[in-house]
Design a protein around this motif. Structure first.
Motif, PDB file in Angstrom:
ATOM      1  N   LEU A 164       0.814  -1.220   0.000  1.00  0.00           N
ATOM      2  CA  LEU A 164       0.000   0.000   0.000  1.00  0.00           C
ATOM      3  C   LEU A 164       0.846   1.267   0.000  1.00  0.00           C
ATOM      4  CD1 LEU A 164      -3.003  -1.036   2.287  1.00  0.00           C
ATOM      5  CD2 LEU A 164      -2.883  -0.955  -0.207  1.00  0.00           C
ATOM      6  N   PHE A 214       2.131   1.562  -3.555  1.00  0.00           N
ATOM      7  CA  PHE A 214       1.104   1.916  -4.540  1.00  0.00           C
ATOM      8  C   PHE A 214       0.677   3.378  -4.396  1.00  0.00           C
ATOM      9  CE2 PHE A 214      -0.553  -2.748  -4.707  1.00  0.00           C
ATOM     10  CZ  PHE A 214       0.657  -3.131  -5.263  1.00  0.00           C
ATOM     11  N   ALA A 215       0.743   3.896  -3.170  1.00  0.00           N
ATOM     12  CA  ALA A 215       0.342   5.291  -2.941  1.00  0.00           C
ATOM     13  C   ALA A 215       1.486   6.270  -3.173  1.00  0.00           C
ATOM     14  CB  ALA A 215      -0.182   5.448  -1.513  1.00  0.00           C
ATOM     15  N   CYS A 239      -2.825  -0.895  -9.496  1.00  0.00           N
ATOM     16  CA  CYS A 239      -2.294  -0.417  -8.210  1.00  0.00           C
ATOM     17  C   CYS A 239      -3.107   0.704  -7.572  1.00  0.00           C
ATOM     18  CB  CYS A 239      -0.841   0.013  -8.372  1.00  0.00           C
ATOM     19  SG  CYS A 239       0.267  -1.365  -8.724  1.00  0.00           S
ATOM     20  N   PRO A 284      -9.287   1.507  -5.814  1.00  0.00           N
ATOM     21  CA  PRO A 284      -9.776   1.301  -4.440  1.00  0.00           C
ATOM     22  C   PRO A 284      -9.948  -0.169  -4.094  1.00  0.00           C
ATOM     23  CG  PRO A 284     -11.011   3.064  -5.519  1.00  0.00           C
ATOM     24  CD  PRO A 284     -10.147   2.446  -6.572  1.00  0.00           C
ATOM     25  N   THR A 336      -8.184  -2.657  -4.976  1.00  0.00           N
ATOM     26  CA  THR A 336      -6.888  -3.220  -4.596  1.00  0.00           C
ATOM     27  C   THR A 336      -6.570  -2.871  -3.154  1.00  0.00           C
ATOM     28  OG1 THR A 336      -6.134  -3.017  -6.889  1.00  0.00           O
ATOM     29  CG2 THR A 336      -4.441  -3.274  -5.192  1.00  0.00           C
ATOM     30  N   ARG A 337      -6.812  -1.632  -2.785  1.00  0.00           N
ATOM     31  CA  ARG A 337      -6.594  -1.212  -1.386  1.00  0.00           C
ATOM     32  C   ARG A 337      -7.473  -2.014  -0.441  1.00  0.00           C
ATOM     33  NH1 ARG A 337      -8.163   3.542  -2.033  1.00  0.00           N
ATOM     34  NH2 ARG A 337     -10.156   3.549  -0.947  1.00  0.00           N
ATOM     35  N   HIS A 338      -8.721  -2.239  -0.823  1.00  0.00           N
ATOM     36  CA  HIS A 338      -9.635  -2.989   0.047  1.00  0.00           C
ATOM     37  C   HIS A 338      -9.179  -4.437   0.218  1.00  0.00           C
ATOM     38  CE1 HIS A 338     -12.067   0.488  -0.077  1.00  0.00           C
ATOM     39  NE2 HIS A 338     -12.721   0.239  -1.186  1.00  0.00           N
ATOM     40  N   ILE A 341      -6.173  -5.779  -0.188  1.00  0.00           N
ATOM     41  CA  ILE A 341      -4.929  -5.878   0.582  1.00  0.00           C
ATOM     42  C   ILE A 341      -5.196  -5.594   2.056  1.00  0.00           C
ATOM     43  CG2 ILE A 341      -2.665  -4.819   0.942  1.00  0.00           C
ATOM     44  CD1 ILE A 341      -2.514  -4.456  -2.104  1.00  0.00           C
ATOM     45  N   GLY A 342      -6.025  -4.589   2.331  1.00  0.00           N
ATOM     46  CA  GLY A 342      -6.377  -4.297   3.721  1.00  0.00           C
ATOM     47  C   GLY A 342      -7.094  -5.470   4.372  1.00  0.00           C
ATOM     48  N   GLY A 344     -14.715  -3.626  -0.068  1.00  0.00           N
ATOM     49  CA  GLY A 344     -14.296  -3.092   1.226  1.00  0.00           C
ATOM     50  C   GLY A 344     -15.269  -3.341   2.344  1.00  0.00           C
ATOM     51  N   ASP A 369     -16.466   5.082  -1.715  1.00  0.00           N
ATOM     52  CA  ASP A 369     -16.037   4.961  -3.110  1.00  0.00           C
ATOM     53  C   ASP A 369     -17.123   5.431  -4.074  1.00  0.00           C
ATOM     54  OD1 ASP A 369     -13.683   3.862  -2.175  1.00  0.00           O
ATOM     55  OD2 ASP A 369     -14.301   1.790  -2.514  1.00  0.00           O
TER      56      ASP A 369
END
Length: 693
Positions: A72, A75-76, A278, A281, A283-285, A287-288, A639, A647
């Motif tokens: 993360l 990616f950010a 990458c 959103p 992807t972030r969800h 991975i989280g 998410g 989102d």
């Protein structure tokens, strides 16, 4: 080279060397430090090539992939740094693949993600019998980015490579050998000797290791027509399965574009598609969600729970007994109904008939079926799993309170009734707690006056049963069922208006991503049970949960269709498989479009989520989202309800629903409107604030 480096270059004799992976932590990961150390080792190997190279791990597992905790931030961060990270790995793996000597990877335990991609860059792979190897990246919202999309189809073929990447499921050693992903299997204790033997055969010319390399460097040797057919079939399978986010479709696109390119161009294509995912959103969800699950799995009971006492031999009681017996607990089960008690042993035997004989024997050895409630008198706690009737539960608790010693806990597994009403009439209501089991989650309702040690006992019990505990406030439906039944009530309203339940199921699975559509979910829980819960929620909360005047649940129940366990509900079931009822006719010319139906199904759930946060049913939006992912199957790539609101955009959502002008109270969204006003008053650039704990 420092002896604490995660990768060591070790001389083996006879001109052979080994790259030994032994990170300071519990597992080998391809984090930035490991990649930097590997770069140094490969530079030395390129300048002074050995006669042959082994790669092996001193850990239980080979390599578990990249360090997901680094994803993360990467990616950010600045785009050029992300590109540099991918290019570093690509250059290193190409250096390994291009060494002028045979290379053998010795695989053991879990070989995942980047660990698999590293192994694919070697000429040969020898696996121990316990090896599990795979590419789970699409489950994290990305795709293999260290060359896996390029090397795997050239090694094992396009169709199995697509299955590896799209499913994300690790393959056991026997399957790896059958598919050609490894060259042999042996016992873990023999792995290094087997690898040396293989390396010797290659370095002496008995095996032509050089002949293997061109296939990995050139376009795939498969006619384009066969490629296109295989890719099309993969797209069709993906379209018929529950939505998983963008990553699987993007992975198919990456393979389709790279199959007919040489290595350098194919790897650039893979990188392009990886970079597109990458910033998403989803992807972030994902991975989280993965990191949250990892943290939960590291939490162990503070003390082991050895026994469990249960009242109620229905489906829920049998499920609880099964979970406990599977984990080695001693279980005592009492069923008050004489007729049900007489068939209980037979029901359990049918459950376990697929187990090996030793497994069945172990179940029976640890299970005691009781004849009288007095046999529970020495239990430290008793869980009930009887019918959802308040009077029956109150009577049971009063009986058990008089039987059990004062420190003993009483635990209700109710799915909809509050705990406080059940405790009325008890001398010590603080002894009564709630544990609502829902998929991999347990919602805990713990009275404020309950001792801290007893609270911890229930947390330990949940973890011992393999569930994630989450404390919620007392109230009808607690958290998960309150949100889930708001969604199901909206579904029933749409069906009553003539929308096909099968269309709604397809919409919610294939497009939105639930593992089951609402009709299948109702069939699984039983239509009579669902109707009872909706009645309770309507009476205790509001008419947001009210069933329509022409109630599909009652219609099916009157026709003897109570759900899957009765062979028919919204679907008919043959050998456990759902079959749509051909009597349904959905007039698609009059039915609303998919986007409108999605809003009508989801808005009541989102409304209840906002209300639950306002009422402090759960401590934070993050916990609410996790509860719905673990307890209700809310799509992880979205998410959770709060993340989905963020989102989607709250103002946009409300505008779209207002444009529909729906008359039912469940679409008046007062809680969401209040959240919008709150967000605007605080000056947030995004109007939604649900995702801020």
């Amino acid at each position: 080279m420092n002896h604490t480096d995660p990768v060591q270059l070790v001389a083996l004799g006879q001109g052979y060397q080994a790259l030994v992976f032994d990170a300071p932590g519990a597992a080998n990961l391809l984090d930035r430090l490991t990649l930097a150390t590997l770069s140094s080792c490969l530079h030395r190997l390129s300048s002074q090539p050995p006669s042959g190279l082994l790669l092996f791990s001193k850990k239980t597992h080979f390599i578990l992939g990249a360090d997901i905790k680094e994803f993360l931030p990467a990616f950010a961060g600045p785009h050029h740094q992300l590109v540099s990270w991918l290019e570093q790995a690509r250059i290193l793996f190409n250096q390994l693949e291009d060494l002028p000597c045979p290379t053998v990877a010795l695989l053991q335990g879990h070989v995942l993600g980047g660990g698999t991609e590293l192994a694919l860059a070697c000429d040969y792979r020898m696996a121990s019998q316990d090896t599990l190897m795979g590419l789970p990246e699409t489950r994290l919202g990305i795709l293999p980015g260290f060359g896996g999309c390029v090397r795997l189809p050239r090694l094992i073929g396009l169709d199995p490579a697509l299955a590896w990447i799209l499913e994300g499921t690790p393959r056991p050693a026997a399957q790896l050998l059958a598919e050609g992903a490894v060259d042999g299997i042996c016992a873990t204790t023999d792995l290094q000797q087997a690898g040396l033997t293989l390396l010797t055969r290659a370095s002496t010319g008995e095996l032509d290791w050089r002949a293997r390399r061109p296939a990995r460097l050139q376009p795939l040797a498969l006619p384009v027509s066969e490629q296109q057919l295989t890719l099309q079939l993969a797209r069709q399978r993906l379209a018929s399965a529950p939505a998983q986010g963008e990553a699987p479709a993007r992975a198919i696109a990456a393979l389709a574009a790279s199959l007919n390119q040489p290595r350098a161009a194919a790897q650039q294509t893979e990188q392009h598609h990886f970079l597109q995912l990458c910033p998403r959103p989803q992807t972030r969800h994902l991975i989280g969600h993965f990191l949250s699950l990892q943290a939960k799995q590291r939490q162990r009971p503070t003390r082991n729970v050895s026994s469990l006492s249960l009242v109620g031999g229905g489906l829920m009681g049998q499920d609880l007994a099964d979970w406990a017996l599977e984990r080695g607990l001693q279980v005592r089960l009492y069923e008050a109904d004489t007729a049900r008690r007489a068939t209980l042993a037979e029901s359990l035997a049918q459950r376990w008939q697929s187990l090996p004989a030793a497994g069945q024997a172990a179940r029976w050895q640890h299970l005691q079926l009781l004849e009288r409630p007095e046999q529970l008198a020495d239990s430290p706690w008793v869980l009930e799993a009887i019918d959802e009737e308040l009077a029956a539960k109150q009577a049971l608790w009063q009986t058990l309170e008089s039987l059990l010693p004062e420190p003993a806990l009483l635990v209700s597994t109710t799915s909809s009734l509050g705990i406080a009403p059940q405790a009325r009439g008890l001398r010590h209501p603080e002894r009564l707690a709630g544990m609502h089991f829902s998929q991999s989650l347990v919602e805990l309702v713990l009275p404020a006056a309950m001792a801290a040690a007893q609270r911890q006992q229930l947390v330990d019990l949940a973890r011992q049963l393999g569930k994630v505990p989450l404390q919620v406030a007392d109230g009808p439906g607690f958290l998960v069922n309150r949100l889930r039944f708001a969604y199901l009530a909206a579904f029933l309203e749409l069906v009553a208006r003539g929308i096909s339940p099968y269309r709604l199921d397809a919409l919610m699975t294939r497009q939105f991503g639930w593992p089951q559509g609402p009709a299948r979910l109702l069939d699984e829980m039983g239509l009579a049970n669902a109707r009872q819960i909706l009645c309770q929620l309507t009476s205790q909360l509001s008419d947001r949960f009210a069933r329509p005047a022409t109630d599909p649940l009652s219609t099916h129940l009157q026709a003897g269709r109570g759900g899957r366990h009765q062979g028919a509900g919204f679907y008919r079931y043959a050998h456990g498989q759902p079959i749509p009822d051909p009597a349904w006719r959905d007039d698609t010319l009059k039915a609303p479009p998919d986007d409108s139906l999605t809003l009508q199904l989801l808005l009541p759930l989102l409304e209840e989520a906002a209300l639950c946060l306002e009422e402090k049913v759960v401590a934070s939006a993050a916990e609410l989202d996790e509860a719905m992912r673990l307890g209700a199957g809310f799509p992880a790539f979205r998410g959770g309800p709060c993340a989905y609101l963020d989102d989607y955009g709250l103002a946009r959502l409300l505008d779209e629903v207002d444009a529909l002008a729906l008359p039912h109270p469940r679409y008046r969204h007062p809680a969401l409107s209040r959240r919008l006003a709150l967000a605007e008053s605080r000056g947030y650039p995004e109007v939604s604030s649900c995702n801020r704990p």
